[in-house]
Design a protein around this motif. Structure first.
Motif, PDB file in Angstrom:
ATOM      1  N   THR A  97       0.845  -1.213   0.000  1.00  0.00           N
ATOM      2  CA  THR A  97       0.000   0.000   0.000  1.00  0.00           C
ATOM      3  C   THR A  97       0.874   1.254   0.000  1.00  0.00           C
ATOM      4  O   THR A  97       0.609   2.218  -0.731  1.00  0.00           O
ATOM      5  CB  THR A  97      -0.950   0.013   1.224  1.00  0.00           C
ATOM      6  OG1 THR A  97      -1.586  -1.259   1.325  1.00  0.00           O
ATOM      7  CG2 THR A  97      -2.019   1.075   1.100  1.00  0.00           C
ATOM      8  N   LEU A  98       1.941   1.226   0.808  1.00  0.00           N
ATOM      9  CA  LEU A  98       2.860   2.373   0.832  1.00  0.00           C
ATOM     10  C   LEU A  98       3.518   2.565  -0.538  1.00  0.00           C
ATOM     11  O   LEU A  98       3.666   3.692  -1.026  1.00  0.00           O
ATOM     12  CB  LEU A  98       3.941   2.167   1.908  1.00  0.00           C
ATOM     13  CG  LEU A  98       3.456   2.262   3.362  1.00  0.00           C
ATOM     14  CD1 LEU A  98       4.504   1.665   4.316  1.00  0.00           C
ATOM     15  CD2 LEU A  98       3.155   3.707   3.762  1.00  0.00           C
ATOM     16  N   LEU A  99       3.863   1.443  -1.191  1.00  0.00           N
ATOM     17  CA  LEU A  99       4.508   1.558  -2.513  1.00  0.00           C
ATOM     18  C   LEU A  99       3.526   2.052  -3.573  1.00  0.00           C
ATOM     19  O   LEU A  99       3.914   2.800  -4.483  1.00  0.00           O
ATOM     20  CB  LEU A  99       5.145   0.222  -2.923  1.00  0.00           C
ATOM     21  CG  LEU A  99       6.408  -0.152  -2.132  1.00  0.00           C
ATOM     22  CD1 LEU A  99       6.927  -1.522  -2.547  1.00  0.00           C
ATOM     23  CD2 LEU A  99       7.502   0.897  -2.323  1.00  0.00           C
ATOM     24  N   CYS A 100       2.269   1.658  -3.463  1.00  0.00           N
ATOM     25  CA  CYS A 100       1.262   2.194  -4.396  1.00  0.00           C
ATOM     26  C   CYS A 100       1.138   3.705  -4.211  1.00  0.00           C
ATOM     27  O   CYS A 100       1.085   4.461  -5.190  1.00  0.00           O
ATOM     28  CB  CYS A 100      -0.106   1.538  -4.160  1.00  0.00           C
ATOM     29  SG  CYS A 100      -0.194  -0.136  -4.808  1.00  0.00           S
ATOM     30  N   CYS A 101       1.101   4.147  -2.959  1.00  0.00           N
ATOM     31  CA  CYS A 101       1.034   5.590  -2.699  1.00  0.00           C
ATOM     32  C   CYS A 101       2.272   6.280  -3.271  1.00  0.00           C
ATOM     33  O   CYS A 101       2.174   7.369  -3.853  1.00  0.00           O
ATOM     34  CB  CYS A 101       0.950   5.873  -1.200  1.00  0.00           C
ATOM     35  SG  CYS A 101      -0.625   5.369  -0.501  1.00  0.00           S
ATOM     36  N   ALA A 102       3.428   5.633  -3.128  1.00  0.00           N
ATOM     37  CA  ALA A 102       4.679   6.222  -3.640  1.00  0.00           C
ATOM     38  C   ALA A 102       4.605   6.430  -5.144  1.00  0.00           C
ATOM     39  O   ALA A 102       4.971   7.499  -5.654  1.00  0.00           O
ATOM     40  CB  ALA A 102       5.863   5.317  -3.298  1.00  0.00           C
ATOM     41  N   VAL A 103       4.121   5.435  -5.853  1.00  0.00           N
ATOM     42  CA  VAL A 103       4.123   5.545  -7.312  1.00  0.00           C
ATOM     43  C   VAL A 103       3.029   6.520  -7.788  1.00  0.00           C
ATOM     44  O   VAL A 103       3.214   7.244  -8.774  1.00  0.00           O
ATOM     45  CB  VAL A 103       4.068   4.145  -7.978  1.00  0.00           C
ATOM     46  CG1 VAL A 103       2.727   3.498  -7.871  1.00  0.00           C
ATOM     47  CG2 VAL A 103       4.499   4.226  -9.428  1.00  0.00           C
ATOM     48  N   ILE A 104       1.932   6.605  -7.055  1.00  0.00           N
ATOM     49  CA  ILE A 104       0.883   7.584  -7.406  1.00  0.00           C
ATOM     50  C   ILE A 104       1.423   9.011  -7.196  1.00  0.00           C
ATOM     51  O   ILE A 104       1.205   9.906  -8.016  1.00  0.00           O
ATOM     52  CB  ILE A 104      -0.416   7.321  -6.607  1.00  0.00           C
ATOM     53  CG1 ILE A 104      -1.044   5.994  -7.069  1.00  0.00           C
ATOM     54  CG2 ILE A 104      -1.409   8.471  -6.762  1.00  0.00           C
ATOM     55  CD1 ILE A 104      -2.214   5.494  -6.224  1.00  0.00           C
ATOM     56  N   GLU A 105       2.160   9.207  -6.097  1.00  0.00           N
ATOM     57  CA  GLU A 105       2.797  10.520  -5.865  1.00  0.00           C
ATOM     58  C   GLU A 105       3.777  10.844  -7.002  1.00  0.00           C
ATOM     59  O   GLU A 105       3.860  11.987  -7.467  1.00  0.00           O
ATOM     60  CB  GLU A 105       3.564  10.529  -4.538  1.00  0.00           C
ATOM     61  CG  GLU A 105       2.705  10.445  -3.294  1.00  0.00           C
ATOM     62  CD  GLU A 105       2.070  11.765  -2.910  1.00  0.00           C
ATOM     63  OE1 GLU A 105       2.398  12.800  -3.509  1.00  0.00           O
ATOM     64  OE2 GLU A 105       1.212  11.758  -2.009  1.00  0.00           O
ATOM     65  N   ALA A 106       4.526   9.822  -7.437  1.00  0.00           N
ATOM     66  CA  ALA A 106       5.500  10.039  -8.514  1.00  0.00           C
ATOM     67  C   ALA A 106       4.788  10.446  -9.799  1.00  0.00           C
ATOM     68  O   ALA A 106       5.228  11.360 -10.506  1.00  0.00           O
ATOM     69  CB  ALA A 106       6.324   8.768  -8.740  1.00  0.00           C
ATOM     70  N   ARG A 107       3.690   9.781 -10.095  1.00  0.00           N
ATOM     71  CA  ARG A 107       2.950  10.104 -11.326  1.00  0.00           C
ATOM     72  C   ARG A 107       2.377  11.525 -11.222  1.00  0.00           C
ATOM     73  O   ARG A 107       2.429  12.298 -12.182  1.00  0.00           O
ATOM     74  CB  ARG A 107       1.846   9.071 -11.559  1.00  0.00           C
ATOM     75  CG  ARG A 107       1.118   9.249 -12.874  1.00  0.00           C
ATOM     76  CD  ARG A 107       2.024   9.068 -14.084  1.00  0.00           C
ATOM     77  NE  ARG A 107       2.409   7.681 -14.291  1.00  0.00           N
ATOM     78  CZ  ARG A 107       3.350   7.282 -15.154  1.00  0.00           C
ATOM     79  NH1 ARG A 107       4.024   8.161 -15.874  1.00  0.00           N
ATOM     80  NH2 ARG A 107       3.651   6.006 -15.273  1.00  0.00           N
ATOM     81  N   SER A 108       1.829  11.876 -10.055  1.00  0.00           N
ATOM     82  CA  SER A 108       1.283  13.241  -9.891  1.00  0.00           C
ATOM     83  C   SER A 108       2.384  14.259 -10.110  1.00  0.00           C
ATOM     84  O   SER A 108       2.187  15.283 -10.788  1.00  0.00           O
ATOM     85  CB  SER A 108       0.722  13.444  -8.479  1.00  0.00           C
ATOM     86  OG  SER A 108      -0.219  12.464  -8.178  1.00  0.00           O
ATOM     87  N   CYS A 109       3.545  13.990  -9.530  1.00  0.00           N
ATOM     88  CA  CYS A 109       4.676  14.902  -9.653  1.00  0.00           C
ATOM     89  C   CYS A 109       5.069  15.059 -11.120  1.00  0.00           C
ATOM     90  O   CYS A 109       5.277  16.183 -11.603  1.00  0.00           O
ATOM     91  CB  CYS A 109       5.829  14.339  -8.836  1.00  0.00           C
ATOM     92  SG  CYS A 109       7.314  15.312  -8.970  1.00  0.00           S
ATOM     93  N   GLU A 110       5.148  13.947 -11.840  1.00  0.00           N
ATOM     94  CA  GLU A 110       5.518  13.989 -13.261  1.00  0.00           C
ATOM     95  C   GLU A 110       4.518  14.821 -14.059  1.00  0.00           C
ATOM     96  O   GLU A 110       4.875  15.688 -14.862  1.00  0.00           O
ATOM     97  CB  GLU A 110       5.563  12.559 -13.816  1.00  0.00           C
ATOM     98  CG  GLU A 110       5.974  12.504 -15.278  1.00  0.00           C
ATOM     99  CD  GLU A 110       5.343  11.345 -16.036  1.00  0.00           C
ATOM    100  OE1 GLU A 110       4.152  11.033 -15.810  1.00  0.00           O
ATOM    101  OE2 GLU A 110       6.046  10.747 -16.866  1.00  0.00           O
ATOM    102  N   ARG A 111       3.220  14.592 -13.781  1.00  0.00           N
ATOM    103  CA  ARG A 111       2.170  15.312 -14.537  1.00  0.00           C
ATOM    104  C   ARG A 111       2.184  16.805 -14.217  1.00  0.00           C
ATOM    105  O   ARG A 111       2.028  17.647 -15.107  1.00  0.00           O
ATOM    106  CB  ARG A 111       0.798  14.694 -14.235  1.00  0.00           C
ATOM    107  CG  ARG A 111       0.654  13.235 -14.720  1.00  0.00           C
ATOM    108  CD  ARG A 111       0.567  13.183 -16.211  1.00  0.00           C
ATOM    109  NE  ARG A 111       0.624  11.863 -16.792  1.00  0.00           N
ATOM    110  CZ  ARG A 111      -0.426  11.137 -17.167  1.00  0.00           C
ATOM    111  NH1 ARG A 111      -1.640  11.579 -16.970  1.00  0.00           N
ATOM    112  NH2 ARG A 111      -0.255   9.969 -17.752  1.00  0.00           N
ATOM    113  N   LEU A 112       2.359  17.146 -12.922  1.00  0.00           N
ATOM    114  CA  LEU A 112       2.391  18.574 -12.550  1.00  0.00           C
ATOM    115  C   LEU A 112       3.595  19.257 -13.205  1.00  0.00           C
ATOM    116  O   LEU A 112       3.528  20.420 -13.611  1.00  0.00           O
ATOM    117  CB  LEU A 112       2.457  18.739 -11.029  1.00  0.00           C
ATOM    118  CG  LEU A 112       1.216  18.325 -10.234  1.00  0.00           C
ATOM    119  CD1 LEU A 112       1.425  18.589  -8.743  1.00  0.00           C
ATOM    120  CD2 LEU A 112      -0.041  19.059 -10.705  1.00  0.00           C
ATOM    121  N   SER A 113       4.664  18.512 -13.333  1.00  0.00           N
ATOM    122  CA  SER A 113       5.862  19.072 -13.968  1.00  0.00           C
ATOM    123  C   SER A 113       5.610  19.356 -15.453  1.00  0.00           C
ATOM    124  O   SER A 113       5.957  20.432 -15.955  1.00  0.00           O
ATOM    125  CB  SER A 113       7.010  18.073 -13.775  1.00  0.00           C
ATOM    126  OG  SER A 113       8.097  18.444 -14.542  1.00  0.00           O
TER     127      SER A 113
END
Ligand code: FE2
Ligand code: FE2
Length: 197
Positions: free
Chosen positions: A107-123
């Protein structure tokens, strides 16, 4: 560095900028959801001490983001309308196993990768925004999302380091599969047709 096995094509940024009102509404919902997700860990795992302060701080920060982006909606006179949750998060979470401690680490790793995707998209979005105020704001927000990504990865590693890198890669690949099949709706986590192969 973000752990993403499949990158979004740069053209997603211009496409998202051309649907900015809807993207902003989705973004507000995403920030609120991110705060709720961090809080859920505190309720589900009150006995795991190492999660408490980092995720309380993360939840607080996500709520601040929620308020900041909500203010942007007001500034742009966009209504904060309810919306159906995107299936992206739910589909990413399907990879989570039932047994503890694998369940918590996944679950923590899923949250990590979702945060990464959000970061990529915001960038990608901030790179093409004409509104310089919003561009600066997004740069600040995406730096926070990159930090959240690292916090979730490190918490997951502390829960269990056995086979850690392999599991991280499996979950990243799963997320890439999910997002590459997502509909092209104006959402932060949409974008079949915008993924690099
Ligand atoms: Fe956030
Ligand atoms: Fe975040």
């Amino acid at each position: 560095m973000l752990n993403l096995t499949l990158k979004t094509n740069r053209s997603w940024g211009s496409w998202a900028a051309s649907h900015l009102d809807e993207i902003l509404v989705d973004h507000v919902h995403c920030e609120k959801k991110a705060a709720g997700t961090a809080m859920n860990f505190l309720f589900r795992y009150p006995h795991i001490r190492l999660l408490q302060e980092p995720l309380a701080a993360l939840a607080r920060e996500e709520l601040e983001h929620f308020e900041i982006v909500l203010k942007e909606l007001d500034r742009k006179k966009i209504d904060f309308v309810p919306q159906k949750p995107s299936p992206y998060g739910q589909k990413v979470h399907r990879v989570i196993r039932d047994e503890e401690p694998a369940k918590l680490r996944d679950t923590l790793l899923c949250c990590a990768v979702i945060e990464a995707r959000s970061c990529e998209r915001l960038s990608l979005l901030s790179d093409v925004l004409e509104d310089l105020g919003l561009r600066e704001l997004y740069k600040e927000l995406l730096a926070a999302e990159a930090r959240h990504h690292r916090i979730y990865v490190e918490l997951a590693r502390e829960i269990s380091s056995a086979g850690f890198e392999d599991r991280l890669l499996e979950i990243c690949s799963h997320e890439s599969n999910v997002i590459s099949r997502a509909q092209n709706l104006p959402r932060l986590h949409s974008g079949a047709g915008f993924m690099n192969s």
